[in-house]
Motif scaffolding. Structure first.
Motif, PDB file in Angstrom:
ATOM      1  N   GLU A  78      91.376  75.256  24.200  1.00 48.52           N
ATOM      2  CA  GLU A  78      91.499  76.659  24.605  1.00 48.52           C
ATOM      3  C   GLU A  78      90.126  77.312  24.737  1.00 48.52           C
ATOM      4  OE1 GLU A  78      93.649  80.116  25.656  1.00 48.52           O
ATOM      5  OE2 GLU A  78      94.347  78.056  25.355  1.00 48.52           O
ATOM      6  N   THR A  79      89.239  76.996  23.808  1.00 47.96           N
ATOM      7  CA  THR A  79      87.846  77.438  23.864  1.00 47.96           C
ATOM      8  C   THR A  79      86.963  76.214  23.648  1.00 47.96           C
ATOM      9  OG1 THR A  79      87.632  77.854  21.483  1.00 47.96           O
ATOM     10  CG2 THR A  79      88.499  79.656  22.836  1.00 47.96           C
ATOM     11  N   ALA A  80      85.654  76.396  23.778  1.00 52.01           N
ATOM     12  CA  ALA A  80      84.744  75.262  23.543  1.00 52.01           C
ATOM     13  C   ALA A  80      84.734  74.840  22.079  1.00 52.01           C
ATOM     14  CB  ALA A  80      83.330  75.629  23.992  1.00 52.01           C
ATOM     15  N   LEU A 109      75.705  88.700  34.840  1.00 52.00           N
ATOM     16  CA  LEU A 109      77.067  88.327  35.212  1.00 52.00           C
ATOM     17  C   LEU A 109      78.052  88.773  34.142  1.00 52.00           C
ATOM     18  CD1 LEU A 109      76.320  84.612  36.228  1.00 52.00           C
ATOM     19  CD2 LEU A 109      76.322  86.617  37.739  1.00 52.00           C
ATOM     20  N   ASN A 110      79.300  88.981  34.551  1.00 53.88           N
ATOM     21  CA  ASN A 110      80.375  89.195  33.597  1.00 53.88           C
ATOM     22  C   ASN A 110      81.420  88.100  33.800  1.00 53.88           C
ATOM     23  OD1 ASN A 110      81.829  89.914  35.892  1.00 53.88           O
ATOM     24  ND2 ASN A 110      81.669  92.114  35.502  1.00 53.88           N
ATOM     25  N   ARG A 111      82.546  88.211  33.116  1.00 54.49           N
ATOM     26  CA  ARG A 111      83.542  87.140  33.186  1.00 54.49           C
ATOM     27  C   ARG A 111      83.992  86.868  34.619  1.00 54.49           C
ATOM     28  NH1 ARG A 111      89.155  86.726  29.604  1.00 54.49           N
ATOM     29  NH2 ARG A 111      89.913  84.760  30.523  1.00 54.49           N
ATOM     30  N   ARG A 112      84.179  87.920  35.392  1.00 55.50           N
ATOM     31  CA  ARG A 112      84.649  87.743  36.764  1.00 55.50           C
ATOM     32  C   ARG A 112      83.620  87.041  37.621  1.00 55.50           C
ATOM     33  NH1 ARG A 112      83.775  90.324  41.362  1.00 55.50           N
ATOM     34  NH2 ARG A 112      82.568  91.939  40.289  1.00 55.50           N
ATOM     35  N   THR A 113      82.351  87.436  37.491  1.00 55.05           N
ATOM     36  CA  THR A 113      81.321  86.881  38.370  1.00 55.05           C
ATOM     37  C   THR A 113      80.760  85.558  37.874  1.00 55.05           C
ATOM     38  OG1 THR A 113      79.691  88.296  37.260  1.00 55.05           O
ATOM     39  CG2 THR A 113      80.654  89.126  39.302  1.00 55.05           C
ATOM     40  N   MET A 114      80.881  85.266  36.582  1.00 60.39           N
ATOM     41  CA  MET A 114      80.366  83.989  36.083  1.00 60.39           C
ATOM     42  C   MET A 114      81.363  82.850  36.271  1.00 60.39           C
ATOM     43  SD  MET A 114      80.635  84.085  31.889  1.00 60.39           S
ATOM     44  CE  MET A 114      80.062  85.761  31.660  1.00 60.39           C
ATOM     45  N   GLY A 115      82.660  83.175  36.338  1.00 64.24           N
ATOM     46  CA  GLY A 115      83.668  82.141  36.471  1.00 64.24           C
ATOM     47  C   GLY A 115      84.184  81.683  35.117  1.00 64.24           C
ATOM     48  N   GLU A 116      85.382  81.109  35.129  1.00 64.71           N
ATOM     49  CA  GLU A 116      86.051  80.764  33.889  1.00 64.71           C
ATOM     50  C   GLU A 116      85.407  79.592  33.151  1.00 64.71           C
ATOM     51  OE1 GLU A 116      88.581  82.372  32.119  1.00 64.71           O
ATOM     52  OE2 GLU A 116      87.888  83.899  33.525  1.00 64.71           O
ATOM     53  N   LEU A 170      81.505  70.698  28.654  1.00 65.72           N
ATOM     54  CA  LEU A 170      80.325  71.529  28.425  1.00 65.72           C
ATOM     55  C   LEU A 170      79.126  70.999  29.207  1.00 65.72           C
ATOM     56  CD1 LEU A 170      80.650  72.197  24.590  1.00 65.72           C
ATOM     57  CD2 LEU A 170      80.877  73.887  26.417  1.00 65.72           C
ATOM     58  N   VAL A 171      78.955  69.692  29.249  1.00 68.88           N
ATOM     59  CA  VAL A 171      77.852  69.084  30.009  1.00 68.88           C
ATOM     60  C   VAL A 171      78.013  69.379  31.498  1.00 68.88           C
ATOM     61  CG1 VAL A 171      76.785  66.907  30.700  1.00 68.88           C
ATOM     62  CG2 VAL A 171      77.406  67.280  28.312  1.00 68.88           C
ATOM     63  N   GLU A 172      79.230  69.256  31.999  1.00 70.26           N
ATOM     64  CA  GLU A 172      79.474  69.544  33.412  1.00 70.26           C
ATOM     65  C   GLU A 172      79.145  70.997  33.739  1.00 70.26           C
ATOM     66  OE1 GLU A 172      83.525  68.505  33.951  1.00 70.26           O
ATOM     67  OE2 GLU A 172      83.177  66.333  33.833  1.00 70.26           O
ATOM     68  N   THR A 173      79.547  71.913  32.864  1.00 74.82           N
ATOM     69  CA  THR A 173      79.262  73.326  33.081  1.00 74.82           C
ATOM     70  C   THR A 173      77.770  73.603  33.007  1.00 74.82           C
ATOM     71  OG1 THR A 173      81.407  73.934  32.143  1.00 74.82           O
ATOM     72  CG2 THR A 173      79.741  75.658  32.251  1.00 74.82           C
TER      73      THR A 173
END
Length: 562
Positions: free
Chosen positions: A420-422, A217-224, A509-512
């Motif tokens: 903004e980031t993890a 996957l890449n950014r587009r296919t993995m999702g934000e 992070l847990v939800e993801t």
């Protein structure tokens, strides 16, 4: 962009492996079926056999030990993987995941091996190792000021390849050239450019990952959500990152570095006291690290504390001396203390090497020396009083074996929101502390002495550091914060360290994690946990109980008001 199924992998390892004769380590319950599975999922054009090492392979020990950076986890009694997949192609990564899941095996993922607690190549239970060191190609595009970097590359290789194309570009990352890209960026990644440009993950704009289903996957296919988690949410939790696309940053052709040392009898207390007010607020072009360590005093059989100030300035030495004279005169910086060089060569200075060292040394993947080590971390939000520093000196001299590295924040780090980031450690932090002990003598008693010194210094610093939660840095892995056994209460075990590493970002992070890897295939002693059914029921029950209590309170309040 790096093509996932490209055959352009550098330095392949050639080893004769007989698939019919391979057996696992003595403590492994698994047989040849796993190896056959790997072979069945290998592309004919890229056979996986050359990437497989078992304890019976002549090169097994050399491959395993090549990227062990902490000698605590390289002893005769340390559990070894029953198999190593030193991936030569993306299909080898996919096969390792698919077969690992099919056989319910624990897989560890290693890039550069600088994991402080060895969790990328060590476990208490049987496991196999997916080693990424062969996947280290880079594509630098100066026109777009970007680069694709495979995660098996080292920081030294990244810096060298960027400099091949441009003398005025760099990347905000660590100062140790042999650190692997994969692990470094997964935890946030920082270096002496962070006050100017933020962390490594603040400059990541895309990624390639193999997920729990073996899909690329890449950014587009993995999702934000998953892309957000990959930027500082820790490695070994969501999939195997193959490569990052990074933004390059501008650096001047000439930078200046200095290293100035002061002991307690050279007014170190006053200088350190002033450093803490200056370093986080001075111009963003200047980064001044402070190192505190115990050394011999001027009198026989005495000890003192030495404060070392080491800096990178994105400019010339004349401007730096002027700036320091205005903002930090207590240090007494002189022109003779400064060295002008290129940004690339400044890496040698920070790695305690001759600044004139051949640039090709950056391509060497081994550190200057191997040692036993223990690390811990903290964040500081308020300046420490002079009385506080005096107490710290006494404790350090008493312990003697532990040192502290202070890395100032402010600048760009204070401008980026914590969500903004993890990676959450942003505004409000003056600096980060790394507690450090290194030793070269083997033995449990020796190790215990050094480790306890670090732990005791960490405990002593409690009044001076962040609270509720006490923050910690994921890249300074510390199993003292908690270990996850990944049972039905894995979420609550994971919260012990997760809240310290990620505080308010931990729940997302847990939800993801629960969404992208619900069976928890990607796991380590401190990975992001999934929510089990037991935990979900418990959390729902607790929420319902709170709602009932609130309802009863409201009802009683309304009734008494009538």
């Amino acid at each position: 962009m790096l093509q996932p199924l490209s055959s352009r992998i550098v330095i392949p390892i050639v080893v004769l492996v007989s698939l019919l004769c391979i057996s696992c380590a003595n403590d492994s319950p698994h047989d040849n079926t796993f190896v056959h599975c790997l072979g069945n999922h290998s592309e004919p054009s890229h056979p996986i056999s050359a990437a497989i090492f078992t304890p019976k392979s002549p090169s097994f020990s050399s491959v395993l030990q090549a990227y062990i950076r902490n000698l605590r986890f390289n002893t005769s009694t340390t559990r070894k993987p029953f198999l190593i997949v030193a991936a030569l192609h993306v299909s080898h990564v996919q096969a390792a995941i698919v077969c690992g899941k099919e056989h319910n095996l624990l897989m560890k993922i290693r890039s550069g091996g600088h994991d402080y607690e060895g969790v990328s190549y060590f476990a208490e239970q049987p496991f196999f190792l997916l080693d990424m060191f062969n996947l280290r190609s880079m594509e630098v595009d100066i026109d777009s000021e970007t680069a694709w970097v495979q995660t098996g590359a080292t920081l030294g290789e990244v810096y060298y390849r960027i400099a091949e194309k441009s003398k005025i570009h760099g990347f905000p990352a660590g100062v140790c050239p042999s650190v692997g890209v994969g692990g470094h960026i997964s935890g946030g990644g920082y270096g002496n450019l962070m006050r100017k440009y933020g962390t490594s993950v603040d400059n990541v704009i895309d990624a390639q990952i193999v997920d729990a289903q073996g899909k690329v996957l890449n950014r587009r296919t993995m999702g934000e959500d998953l892309f957000w988690a990959l930027k500082g949410g820790g490695g070994g939790s969501y999939g195997v990152v193959l490569a990052y696309k990074i933004n390059l940053v501008r650096v001047p052709e000439t930078v200046t570095v200095f290293q100035v040392e002061r002991t307690l009898d050279q007014n170190a207390t006053d200088i350190v006291y002033n450093w803490q007010h200056v370093a986080p607020s001075i111009e963003n072009d200047l980064f001044i690290r402070l190192i505190l360590e115990v050394v011999n005093g001027t009198q026989v059989a005495t000890k003192t504390v030495r404060a070392t100030f080491i800096a990178l300035y994105l400019g010339d030495s004349k401007s730096l001396v002027s700036l320091m004279g205005e903002r930090f005169p207590q240090l007494g910086l002189k022109q003779s203390d400064c060295k002008e060089t290129s940004w690339l060569r400044s890496v040698f200075f920070w790695d305690v090497m001759d600044i004139a060292t051949s640039l090709e040394v950056l391509l060497e993947r081994q550190p200057q020396s191997l040692k036993y080590l223990k690390r811990k971390s903290d964040y500081v939000k308020k300046p420490i009083s002079k009385e506080g520093w005096e107490g710290i000196w006494k404790k350090m001299i008493e312990l003697e074996k532990a040192s502290m590295y202070f890395n100032p924040y402010g600048g760009r780090m204070a401008e980026i929101p914590s969500t903004e980031t993890a990676f959450p450690h942003r505004a409000g932090n003056l600096w980060k502390i790394q507690y450090k002990a290194d030793w070269y003598e083997a033995g449990e008693d020796v190790a215990e002495s050094y480790i306890n010194s670090v732990r005791e210094l960490h405990r002593y610093m409690t009044p001076f550091v962040s609270q509720n939660p006490r923050q910690a840095f994921m890249c300074y892995k510390d199993l003292d914060l908690g270990i996850n056994h990944h049972g039905v209460y894995g979420y609550f075990e994971g919260s012990a360290y997760g809240v310290q590493y990620f505080h308010d970002n931990f729940k997302r992070l847990v939800e993801t994690k629960t969404k992208v890897d619900p069976t928890n295939f990607f796991r380590t002693e401190q990975s992001i946990p999934v929510l089990s059914q037991v935990e979900l029921v418990r959390m729902v029950t607790e929420k319902a109980f709170v709602s009932i209590l609130f309802g009863l309170f409201a009802f009683n309040w309304i009734r008494t008001r009538k």
